[in-house]
Write a protein that holds these residues in place. Sequence first.
Motif, PDB file in Angstrom:
ATOM      1  N   ARG A 400       1.542   3.775   6.113  1.00 45.12           N
ATOM      2  CA  ARG A 400       0.615   4.322   7.106  1.00 45.12           C
ATOM      3  C   ARG A 400      -0.623   3.452   7.281  1.00 45.12           C
ATOM      4  NH1 ARG A 400      -1.923   8.549   5.946  1.00 45.12           N
ATOM      5  NH2 ARG A 400      -1.985   9.521   7.995  1.00 45.12           N
ATOM      6  N   TRP A 401      -0.862   2.526   6.336  1.00 41.70           N
ATOM      7  CA  TRP A 401      -2.109   1.758   6.351  1.00 41.70           C
ATOM      8  C   TRP A 401      -1.927   0.278   6.648  1.00 41.70           C
ATOM      9  CZ3 TRP A 401      -6.525   4.474   6.078  1.00 41.70           C
ATOM     10  CH2 TRP A 401      -6.427   5.778   5.633  1.00 41.70           C
ATOM     11  N   ILE A 402      -0.708  -0.211   6.571  1.00 44.29           N
ATOM     12  CA  ILE A 402      -0.544  -1.665   6.733  1.00 44.29           C
ATOM     13  C   ILE A 402       0.126  -2.066   8.043  1.00 44.29           C
ATOM     14  CG2 ILE A 402      -0.497  -2.099   4.258  1.00 44.29           C
ATOM     15  CD1 ILE A 402       2.528  -2.369   4.438  1.00 44.29           C
ATOM     16  N   TYR A 403       0.910  -1.168   8.640  1.00 40.28           N
ATOM     17  CA  TYR A 403       1.558  -1.540   9.890  1.00 40.28           C
ATOM     18  C   TYR A 403       0.577  -1.366  11.039  1.00 40.28           C
ATOM     19  CZ  TYR A 403       5.795  -1.163   7.072  1.00 40.28           C
ATOM     20  OH  TYR A 403       6.741  -1.318   6.093  1.00 40.28           O
ATOM     21  N   PRO A 411     -10.038   1.705  10.257  1.00 40.51           N
ATOM     22  CA  PRO A 411      -9.951   0.260  10.510  1.00 40.51           C
ATOM     23  C   PRO A 411      -8.932  -0.382   9.588  1.00 40.51           C
ATOM     24  CG  PRO A 411     -11.930   0.795   9.251  1.00 40.51           C
ATOM     25  CD  PRO A 411     -11.335   2.100   9.662  1.00 40.51           C
ATOM     26  N   PRO A 412      -8.463  -1.602   9.899  1.00 39.55           N
ATOM     27  CA  PRO A 412      -7.502  -2.287   9.033  1.00 39.55           C
ATOM     28  C   PRO A 412      -8.060  -2.476   7.628  1.00 39.55           C
ATOM     29  CG  PRO A 412      -7.735  -3.422  11.158  1.00 39.55           C
ATOM     30  CD  PRO A 412      -8.816  -2.393  11.101  1.00 39.55           C
ATOM     31  N   LEU A 413      -7.195  -2.462   6.654  1.00 41.89           N
ATOM     32  CA  LEU A 413      -7.633  -2.666   5.273  1.00 41.89           C
ATOM     33  C   LEU A 413      -8.240  -4.056   5.112  1.00 41.89           C
ATOM     34  CD1 LEU A 413      -4.573  -1.194   3.327  1.00 41.89           C
ATOM     35  CD2 LEU A 413      -6.705  -0.034   3.937  1.00 41.89           C
ATOM     36  N   ASN A 449       7.370   4.072  -0.537  1.00 42.27           N
ATOM     37  CA  ASN A 449       7.417   4.595  -1.903  1.00 42.27           C
ATOM     38  C   ASN A 449       6.224   4.165  -2.737  1.00 42.27           C
ATOM     39  OD1 ASN A 449       9.818   5.907  -1.401  1.00 42.27           O
ATOM     40  ND2 ASN A 449      11.101   4.284  -2.235  1.00 42.27           N
ATOM     41  N   ILE A 450       5.183   3.686  -2.078  1.00 46.37           N
ATOM     42  CA  ILE A 450       3.936   3.315  -2.753  1.00 46.37           C
ATOM     43  C   ILE A 450       2.848   4.235  -2.223  1.00 46.37           C
ATOM     44  CG2 ILE A 450       2.226   1.499  -3.093  1.00 46.37           C
ATOM     45  CD1 ILE A 450       4.683  -0.465  -2.545  1.00 46.37           C
ATOM     46  N   LEU A 451       2.281   5.056  -3.097  1.00 44.56           N
ATOM     47  CA  LEU A 451       1.322   6.083  -2.688  1.00 44.56           C
ATOM     48  C   LEU A 451      -0.096   5.679  -3.073  1.00 44.56           C
ATOM     49  CD1 LEU A 451       3.357   9.259  -3.755  1.00 44.56           C
ATOM     50  CD2 LEU A 451       3.416   8.010  -1.583  1.00 44.56           C
ATOM     51  N   LEU A 452      -1.058   6.177  -2.277  1.00 45.53           N
ATOM     52  CA  LEU A 452      -2.461   5.790  -2.464  1.00 45.53           C
ATOM     53  C   LEU A 452      -3.324   7.022  -2.698  1.00 45.53           C
ATOM     54  CD1 LEU A 452      -2.698   3.272   0.527  1.00 45.53           C
ATOM     55  CD2 LEU A 452      -2.191   2.736  -1.861  1.00 45.53           C
ATOM     56  N   ASP A 453      -4.280   6.899  -3.623  1.00 42.34           N
ATOM     57  CA  ASP A 453      -5.240   7.992  -3.793  1.00 42.34           C
ATOM     58  C   ASP A 453      -6.458   7.743  -2.914  1.00 42.34           C
ATOM     59  OD1 ASP A 453      -6.863   6.113  -5.046  1.00 42.34           O
ATOM     60  OD2 ASP A 453      -6.561   6.905  -7.069  1.00 42.34           O
ATOM     61  N   ASP A 454      -7.503   8.537  -3.117  1.00 42.75           N
ATOM     62  CA  ASP A 454      -8.687   8.441  -2.250  1.00 42.75           C
ATOM     63  C   ASP A 454      -9.359   7.076  -2.317  1.00 42.75           C
ATOM     64  OD1 ASP A 454      -8.884  10.873  -0.840  1.00 42.75           O
ATOM     65  OD2 ASP A 454      -9.513  11.899  -2.670  1.00 42.75           O
ATOM     66  N   ASN A 455      -9.190   6.353  -3.434  1.00 43.57           N
ATOM     67  CA  ASN A 455      -9.830   5.049  -3.605  1.00 43.57           C
ATOM     68  C   ASN A 455      -8.868   3.882  -3.403  1.00 43.57           C
ATOM     69  OD1 ASN A 455     -12.404   6.179  -4.316  1.00 43.57           O
ATOM     70  ND2 ASN A 455     -11.531   6.684  -6.312  1.00 43.57           N
ATOM     71  N   TYR A 456      -7.741   4.160  -2.754  1.00 39.27           N
ATOM     72  CA  TYR A 456      -6.715   3.148  -2.471  1.00 39.27           C
ATOM     73  C   TYR A 456      -6.110   2.561  -3.751  1.00 39.27           C
ATOM     74  CZ  TYR A 456      -8.382   3.389   2.336  1.00 39.27           C
ATOM     75  OH  TYR A 456      -8.743   3.841   3.584  1.00 39.27           O
ATOM     76  N   MET A 510       4.363  -9.630   1.740  1.00 42.83           N
ATOM     77  CA  MET A 510       4.346 -10.236   3.075  1.00 42.83           C
ATOM     78  C   MET A 510       4.002  -9.197   4.140  1.00 42.83           C
ATOM     79  SD  MET A 510       4.740 -13.452   3.176  1.00 42.83           S
ATOM     80  CE  MET A 510       5.401 -14.880   2.293  1.00 42.83           C
ATOM     81  N   GLU A 511       4.539  -7.979   4.004  1.00 40.48           N
ATOM     82  CA  GLU A 511       4.243  -6.920   4.974  1.00 40.48           C
ATOM     83  C   GLU A 511       2.768  -6.527   4.919  1.00 40.48           C
ATOM     84  OE1 GLU A 511       8.415  -4.520   5.600  1.00 40.48           O
ATOM     85  OE2 GLU A 511       7.049  -3.767   4.071  1.00 40.48           O
ATOM     86  N   ILE A 512       2.198  -6.473   3.722  1.00 38.59           N
ATOM     87  CA  ILE A 512       0.777  -6.121   3.583  1.00 38.59           C
ATOM     88  C   ILE A 512      -0.100  -7.173   4.251  1.00 38.59           C
ATOM     89  CG2 ILE A 512      -1.097  -5.877   1.902  1.00 38.59           C
ATOM     90  CD1 ILE A 512       0.930  -4.629  -0.030  1.00 38.59           C
ATOM     91  N   ILE A 513       0.246  -8.432   4.091  1.00 34.64           N
ATOM     92  CA  ILE A 513      -0.566  -9.513   4.643  1.00 34.64           C
ATOM     93  C   ILE A 513      -0.389  -9.637   6.156  1.00 34.64           C
ATOM     94  CG2 ILE A 513      -0.801 -12.044   4.697  1.00 34.64           C
ATOM     95  CD1 ILE A 513      -0.232 -12.003   1.686  1.00 34.64           C
ATOM     96  N   CYS A 514       0.856  -9.481   6.611  1.00 33.57           N
ATOM     97  CA  CYS A 514       1.152  -9.695   8.036  1.00 33.57           C
ATOM     98  C   CYS A 514       1.025  -8.419   8.855  1.00 33.57           C
ATOM     99  CB  CYS A 514       2.552 -10.276   8.191  1.00 33.57           C
ATOM    100  SG  CYS A 514       2.811 -11.817   7.280  1.00 33.57           S
TER     101      CYS A 514
END
Length: 633
Positions: A400-403, A411-413, A449-456, A510-514
């Motif tokens: 939900r945060w990288i695409y 805003p983008p990470l 399958n990678i989950l994030l808490d309030d502080n990422y 690669m997905e996180i960066i691109c």
Amino acid sequence: VPQMAAVRDSSALRSLPFFFLLLVANSKATMLNITNRCSYTVWPAAVPIGGGVQLDPGKSWTLNVSGLTSRGRLWARTGCSFDGRGDGSCQTGDCGGTLACTDYGQPPVTLAEFTTGRGQTDDFFDISLVNGFNVPMDFLPVPTKGGPGCSKGPRCEANITSRCPTELQAPGGCNNACIGNGTSNCEPTTYTVFFKQMCPDAYTDYNDFTCPTGTNYQVIFCPPFNLTIEPAPASSLPAPSRPSSKRLKSSILRSHVVIIIAPVGGFVLLAVLVTIIFFTCKCNQRAQRHQEMEEEEEFGELQGALVRFTFQQLEVATWQFADKLGEGGFGSVFKGQFGEERIAVKRLDRAGQGKMQFLAEIQTISSIHHINLVRLIGFCAEKSHRLLVYEYMPKRSLDRWIYSCHDNNAPPLDWSTRCKIITHIAKGLSYLHEECTKRIAHLDVKPQNILLDDNYNAKLSDFGLCKLIDRDISQVITRMRGTLGYLAPEWLTSQITEKADVYSFGVVVMEIICARKNLDISQSEEDIHLVTLVEEKVKSGRLVDLIDKSSTDMQAHRQDVIEMMKLAMWCLQIECRKRPNMSHVVKLLEGGDMKANTNISNNIVAISPTKFGMAGNLSYSDSPQASDLSGPR
């Protein structure tokens, strides 16, 4: 005070002899016989007398409600838990966590209201949904032979909770729109019409029921549908007409003829069919009981520190599975609340993840503990229901945060946040691969399958496809499992090690960066496959073209980003032996010299499955002919 003391003596209150003695002692006494026909325990409470008790399925509680000076009320609390000292709380109507309630519970609750005489000749009673709904209920007069008549008793046997409008849903029940959702929305479409349609006898427009004073009543929680209260009076039945003698003789003659010519074979066939059906049902029941006993033994060994929930508890905790967080290949995940803790409940709602995968997930994650692995709180294995209860991660999954098409307005990470997420993923995988008693290959590493808490802070989740590998075995043969786009090349031979996770990790980096998916059919044909695109860009020295263009911070750190992409390429090596261990990756991410690891092949796209660095001892596991691919989540 004497009445409250009588309530505390639960054995006397629940015994039928006590009920009949009171009837003999006072023919005008008004008694409530309260029966729980729900499949779960309820904690009914009554005011102004009666207090409250624990009422298990099939049990009854008798109350003398004669001569009340004020209107009485009775309701069933659900979702309660108490410790050895009697302290605890309930999902609905908790009365401060005590059994002996002296005031209303909090809504939503289905209320039975009654007035018993007070010098009048009639009792008045109803079932009220003014405080919402939580348990189906009947309030029925007990007919007395030769006694005066009563109006019918109110029934509310429908389970309104399961069909409650979204805006009225609440833990364990359905709120009244006038008081339940913080608004003044009491329009007929959301309140009166809905409740009247589901529960026509409910008190919504001053419809009391009456009986002569001294009548006794049966209160039933979770009553059966279409319950017959009493047979119709004989006077209401049409009187039979007396047939003439000639007509009677003719009828007898015809019946004898029919009996004589009726085929005996019909009765034999019917008997055979009944016998077959009976024995078939018996065999099925025996097999089902045997299977349930086997599963009970298997799941009984898993509990340990885990909480074993009932399905009804999780229904209440998730507001009837109303708030869906996501959907995957094996089921859906729902938000919930259990006590003070927010939870995420994964409900396996199709046959994709069977008992073996369910057991694997529980066994694996219940035996490991790491800050970068999602915490398993408990599970439910009740008949066909299979559910897993995890800690709730507020920012949900990484995709939900990288695409670029994520469904939030944030805003983008920035670069530091992406680095932190990548490091946390690497630490979680390093723990699985190198710090557990057996090596654990996750085999489904992907942003969903990678989950994030309030502080990422990132945590790996979903261990349904994981594989345990003995330390003295270099690799195993298993059926293909995972998600398309994240599968390492060696899956074509079904010979895998934990290095398959390293490859998936490289794809995720690669997905996180691109800021795009590895396989993205919305792109032009030549750009659909990100890894192929990376190989082309690195050969032309244009890796910078792939950096997320929506983030100025990423562009400002482009040199560091390029080094991270080279680390990802190291993880994407076709030959699994050339990929780094995850512990080495963690060291590099935490301050190692990224530039010192540039001696890697730029060919990261497998052309043929001839050789992927496989060697050493093999352990044959599942049959490799079938695939077990997870869908998008």
